[in-house]
Design an enzyme around this catalytic site. Structure first.
Site, PDB file in Angstrom:
ATOM      1  N   ASP A   1       0.887  -1.067  -0.020  1.00 11.99           N
ATOM      2  CA  ASP A   1      -0.128  -0.022   0.035  1.00 11.99           C
ATOM      3  C   ASP A   1       0.948   1.229  -0.149  1.00 11.99           C
ATOM      4  O   ASP A   1       0.419   2.542  -0.103  1.00 11.99           O
ATOM      5  CB  ASP A   1      -0.734   0.092   1.180  1.00 11.99           C
ATOM      6  CG  ASP A   1      -2.095  -0.599   1.074  1.00 11.99           C
ATOM      7  OD1 ASP A   1      -2.625  -0.306  -0.082  1.00 11.99           O
ATOM      8  OD2 ASP A   1      -2.646  -1.005   2.037  1.00 11.99           O
TER       9      ASP A   1
HETATM   10  C1  GLC Z   1      -0.980   2.880   5.816  1.00 13.30           C
HETATM   11  C2  GLC Z   1      -0.036   1.610   6.475  1.00 13.30           C
HETATM   12  C3  GLC Z   1       0.069   0.429   5.743  1.00 13.30           C
HETATM   13  C4  GLC Z   1      -1.417   0.091   5.124  1.00 13.30           C
HETATM   14  C5  GLC Z   1      -2.156   1.243   4.784  1.00 13.30           C
HETATM   15  C6  GLC Z   1      -3.634   0.911   4.430  1.00 13.30           C
HETATM   16  O1  GLC Z   1      -0.492   3.120   4.638  1.00 13.30           O
HETATM   17  O2  GLC Z   1       1.198   2.011   6.645  1.00 13.30           O
HETATM   18  O3  GLC Z   1       0.527  -0.559   6.287  1.00 13.30           O
HETATM   19  O4  GLC Z   1      -1.489  -0.850   4.375  1.00 13.30           O
HETATM   20  O5  GLC Z   1      -2.272   2.450   5.592  1.00 13.30           O
HETATM   21  O6  GLC Z   1      -4.361   1.716   4.013  1.00 13.30           O
HETATM   22  C1  GLC Z   2      -1.578  -3.792   5.362  1.00 13.57           C
HETATM   23  C2  GLC Z   2      -2.850  -3.723   4.594  1.00 13.57           C
HETATM   24  C3  GLC Z   2      -2.446  -4.520   3.423  1.00 13.57           C
HETATM   25  C4  GLC Z   2      -1.464  -4.289   2.737  1.00 13.57           C
HETATM   26  C5  GLC Z   2      -0.172  -4.231   3.802  1.00 13.57           C
HETATM   27  C6  GLC Z   2       1.155  -4.036   2.906  1.00 13.57           C
HETATM   28  O1  GLC Z   2      -1.545  -4.925   6.204  1.00 13.57           O
HETATM   29  O2  GLC Z   2      -3.906  -4.051   5.262  1.00 13.57           O
HETATM   30  O3  GLC Z   2      -3.708  -4.411   2.507  1.00 13.57           O
HETATM   31  O4  GLC Z   2      -1.110  -5.228   1.674  1.00 13.57           O
HETATM   32  O5  GLC Z   2      -0.303  -3.460   4.701  1.00 13.57           O
HETATM   33  O6  GLC Z   2       1.099  -2.369   2.688  1.00 13.57           O
END
Ligand code: GLC
Ligand code: GLC
Length: 812
Positions: free
Chosen positions: A483
């Site tokens: 993400d």
């Molecule tokens: C933030 C977190 C990430 C997560 C994302 C979801 O970027 O750092 O881990 O997956 O939010 O919106």
């Molecule tokens: C968080 C989010 C997931 C994402 C991950 C890596 O766990 O929930 O959707 O893939 O972060 O960013």
């Protein structure tokens, strides 16, 4: 250092001190009514949706840590204490918390009085039941007072935490006998209320927080409790609470038991009232009557345990490794249930008011859950697919109560569509139920444009297939699984969301990782096409997959020489390449491409995994990337926003460690697969709980990487795709019992010294008793004997006419 121990026989983790490094929590409830509960009785409760229907209040990021919960106070002379130690923090003579499967137990002893609390959510009712037993272990008669305390949330937890100008004037309650009713907003558009009651006459009650706590006091020193007398306050606005007082005399050796029930009730609109502004309490009274004796509570508790006996009987292993047995047979599957229920919505680190259900998250959670209750997985797949757009894109999140896509975060994450194939394929491989593909499923919740689920999958695959960049790799959009890899965002102002700022698509930024997914799930989609007799579509898909395979292995596209490139940014520059100064190698494409089978014939698979070991490995797990970004890269987004070693910037992001472990099994290296498995496995990290800090019975999302100040420290426990992926890894790849469309396949990949083992697997109604003779081999099935007859290959053809099947595997 440990703060407790596993009790495998009772399926419990026994916490021996309230002073754990972080609150160690448990989840109660597995359908619609949920409670989070910590080892000091902190936590909160909600119905279906942690944002929209929150029953009790919790204060995140508060001091002292973990302060709101469901508390019992015991006043014995001048001493006031709690069985779970908090919130008074009075030193206890004895303390124990047992987190079990769907319940928690607390034992507190002080000055000869012992309090035992059992708390659980019954299988079929929307309530939480707490049985409190007080025992006088001293030689003198004791006169004690017991007080209960919960603080109501005014339903919408988001609004509750900010709209004080309104909320301080809306609170309303009713009291009848021992039952305290929370009915804020019931007079207008809500037709639900909450109730908190005890199965005994009470001496007094409070429903106004200020009267109970006293001005400028807090839950640690409530004035009314210190005075030994609740005030019978009736809340009007401000903060409604529910507190009971029971005055109890205990002879030496005597025990008394009380049942407290916290329930959620919905009334039909036409049947809301008993009389003018008096709520209809009939359904609440019926609920309370179901739990008004010890015997009824004990029966409900037995029913809960029976349910889990059945669920955990579906996959069991018996090996010489206790830690593997414990994780596989109990905790890993339990966490899979919790992540399936919660997605990433409500934990101690997910506030329940931000994210609802994640599209990709829920599709992956399903992978570890589908064997437990396939019908619920089926329903979930339809719910998720119903939020998909007509062109195959997907909302990134949806709200569990409304099941509608969340427009705040919207769409445009390049990987999302493919996860729908992953979940659907897992469901059909588990159940054999291909009828799900014929279900008519809306797009964006609009039934007038419904198509079959099969058509949804076609559009999922098609979207990624037709959205490619200059190297013919899939476009990344806002981000892929990571993400925080926001290649089209280019944000320079604080506060702009990395996930929503900038264009949701760009014609240049590409993801090699999605390329790996495309191969993996393209193949699974093609298999589903075959199943449906769609041979042309299957051939077309396989041709695209073969082309992608070449692109991934091409040193002008996906391959960097020693490992797979991670991505191309919006300028067409490489991300995760030896050419980069920071972020030269990323874990995701190595794990996912190899688990998809990419490069296994050319030697590139092995090379990529060797590079992972060389550059990303630590004693606490495999890091997401190296070297960490030390400066902010506007062209990369959030990934470079974290200090080095944390989260997506070179943390050990547990979720993708099983990808590497699975990839190792694909190339047959059982020793290394298991080494990776062990590093993040709770049963192993229990020993270093003072470093790791999060609960030692479940996975956390992230462990600080080698660049971080607190290397080895875990964060964000419970709600992580790690649960599902690790269960897939250990059960399907390492132990090797993998469901295919045609039947169960058995093809283990274990460390050389693992020893013989057996697995019992209930699959499509048939029980498979599988014994494996390892012969020191890491991989390879020399002989597969099914009910005495030798068969070729590793797949046991499915035969519904059998009740049990005996399977003998000889490795070598
Ligand atoms: C933030 C977190 C990430 C997560 C994302 C979801 O970027 O750092 O881990 O997956 O939010 O919106
Ligand atoms: C968080 C989010 C997931 C994402 C991950 C890596 O766990 O929930 O959707 O893939 O972060 O960013």
């Amino acid at each position: 250092m440990k703060f407790g121990h596993f009790d495998d026989e009772h399926r419990e983790y026994v916490i021996e001190t309230p002073k754990t490094p972080l609150p160690w929590i448990n989840y109660l409830g597995s359908k619609e009514f949920f409670t989070l509960i910590s080892n000091t009785c902190g936590g909160y409760t909600f119905y279906k949706d942690a944002k929209l229907l929150r029953l009790t209040r919790y204060r995140y990021n508060d001091v002292p840590m973990d302060i709101n919960g469901k508390y019992f106070y015991i006043k014995d002379g001048d001493t006031v204490w709690n069985p779970g130690w908090k919130p008074t923090q009075t030193d206890l003579d004895e303390y124990e918390c047992r987190h079990g499967i769907g319940y928690s137990k607390f034992k507190g002893v002080k000055n000869g009085v012992r309090a035992d609390v059992l708390t659980f959510v019954p299988v079929n009712d929307n309530c939480e039941v707490s049985k409190l037993v007080v025992t006088n272990d001293s030689s003198e008669e004791k006169n004690i007072s017991i007080f209960s305390y919960v603080e109501w949330c005014l339903w919408n937890a988001d609004d509750d935490s900010r709209n004080f100008q309104r909320n301080f004037s809306t609170g309303e309650v009713e009291v009848k006998g021992s039952a305290i009713y929370h009915k804020t907003e019931y007079r207008e558009r809500r037709n639900h209320y909450a109730v908190y009651s005890v199965n005994a006459p009470i001496t007094a009650f409070d429903t106004a927080r200020d009267s109970f706590l006293g001005l400028y006091h807090y839950a640690g020193n409530p004035e009314a409790v210190l005075n030994g007398k609740l005030t019978n306050s009736m809340a009007s606005g401000w903060s409604p609470i529910a507190a009971h007082q029971l005055d109890v005399t205990l002879k030496p050796g005597e025990s008394k038991s009380y049942v407290f029930v916290l329930g959620y009730i919905e009334n039909p609109v036409e049947d809301k009232w008993e009389s003018h502004n008096v709520i209809n309490k009939k359904p609440a009274e019926a609920l309370l009557a179901k739990y008004d004796t010890d015997a009824k509570v004990d029966a409900a508790f037995a029913e809960l345990n029976d349910q889990w006996d059945k669920l955990l009987n579906i996959y069991t292993v018996d090996s010489s490794n206790d830690k593997v047995n414990r994780m596989v047979n109990i905790w890993n599957q339990y966490q899979c249930m919790v992540t399936f229920n919660m997605s990433r919505s409500a934990s101690y680190y997910e506030s329940g008011i931000g994210r609802g259900m994640g599209f990709r998250d829920s599709c992956q959670d399903l992978l570890g859950f589908v064997h437990l209750i396939p019908d619920r997985a089926r329903e979930r797949i339809i719910d998720i697919a119903s939020t998909q757009f007509e062109d195959g894109r997907a909302y990134h999140q949806y709200q569990p109560l409304t099941k509608k896509g969340n427009s705040d975060i919207g769409s445009g994450f390049g990987d999302d569509p493919l996860w729908l194939i992953a979940g659907t394929s897992a469901y059909i491989r588990e159940t054999g139920d291909a009828t799900i593909l014929d279900e008519m499923v809306p797009f964006d919740n609009d039934a007038s444009v419904a198509q079959t689920l099969m058509e949804h999958l076609r559009r999922s695959f098609g979207y990624v297939d037709t959205h490619r960049g200059p190297h013919r790799l899939p476009l990344i959009g806002r981000a892929d699984w990571n993400d925080c890899l926001n290649l089209n965002c280019h944000s320079t102002q604080p506060g702009e969301s990395f996930q929503t700022f900038g264009p949701s698509e760009g014609p240049v930024a590409e993801s090699v990782f999605i390329g790996g997914m495309f191969v993996k799930y393209g193949n699974e989609y093609a298999d589903l096409c075959d199943l449906k007799g769609l041979t042309d579509e299957a051939a077309k898909v396989r041709a695209s997959v073969a082309e992608m395979n070449e692109i991934l292995l091409d040193s002008n596209a996906g391959w960097d020489g020693e490992w797979f490139v991670r991505a191309y940014d919006s300028y067409g520059n490489k991300v995760g390449s030896k050419e980069c100064e920071e972020g030269k190698i990323f874990i995701e494409p190595q794990g996912f491409c190899v688990l998809a089978g990419v490069g296994t014939e050319t030697g590139q698979a092995q090379k990529a995994l060797d590079s992972v070991k060389e550059h990303l490995d630590t004693k606490y797990g495999v890091m997401i990337l190296q070297p960490a970004y030390t400066v902010y890269h506007e062209e990369l987004g959030e990934v470079s926003s974290y200090p080095p070693g944390y989260k997506e910037n070179a943390g050990i992001f547990c979720h993708n460690n099983p990808w590497v472990s699975i990839a190792e099994t694909v190339i047959g290296r059982g020793d290394r697969a298991f080494e990776v498995y062990k590093k993040t496995c709770p049963a192993y990290t229990e020993e270093i709980s003072e470093i790791h800090r999060t609960e030692p019975y479940i996975y956390c999302q992230m462990v600080a990487g080698a660049d971080a100040k607190f290397h080895g420290e875990g964060k964000n426990s419970w709600l992580t795709g790690t649960a599902a992926w690790t269960f897939v890894n250990i059960s399907q790849y390492i132990l090797g019992v993998y469901p295919t469309l045609k039947g169960l396949s058995v093809d283990p990949c274990v460390p050389a010294d693992f020893g013989d083992f057996s697995v019992k697997r209930i699959y499509r109604g048939v029980e498979y008793d599988i014994t494996v003779k390892q012969n020191g081999a890491q991989k390879g099935v020399k002989e597969l004997i099914v009910d005495g007859a030798k068969i070729d290959g590793t797949v046991i053809p499915y035969d519904a006419s059998k009740k049990t099947v005996k399977v003998e595997v000889v490795m070598g």
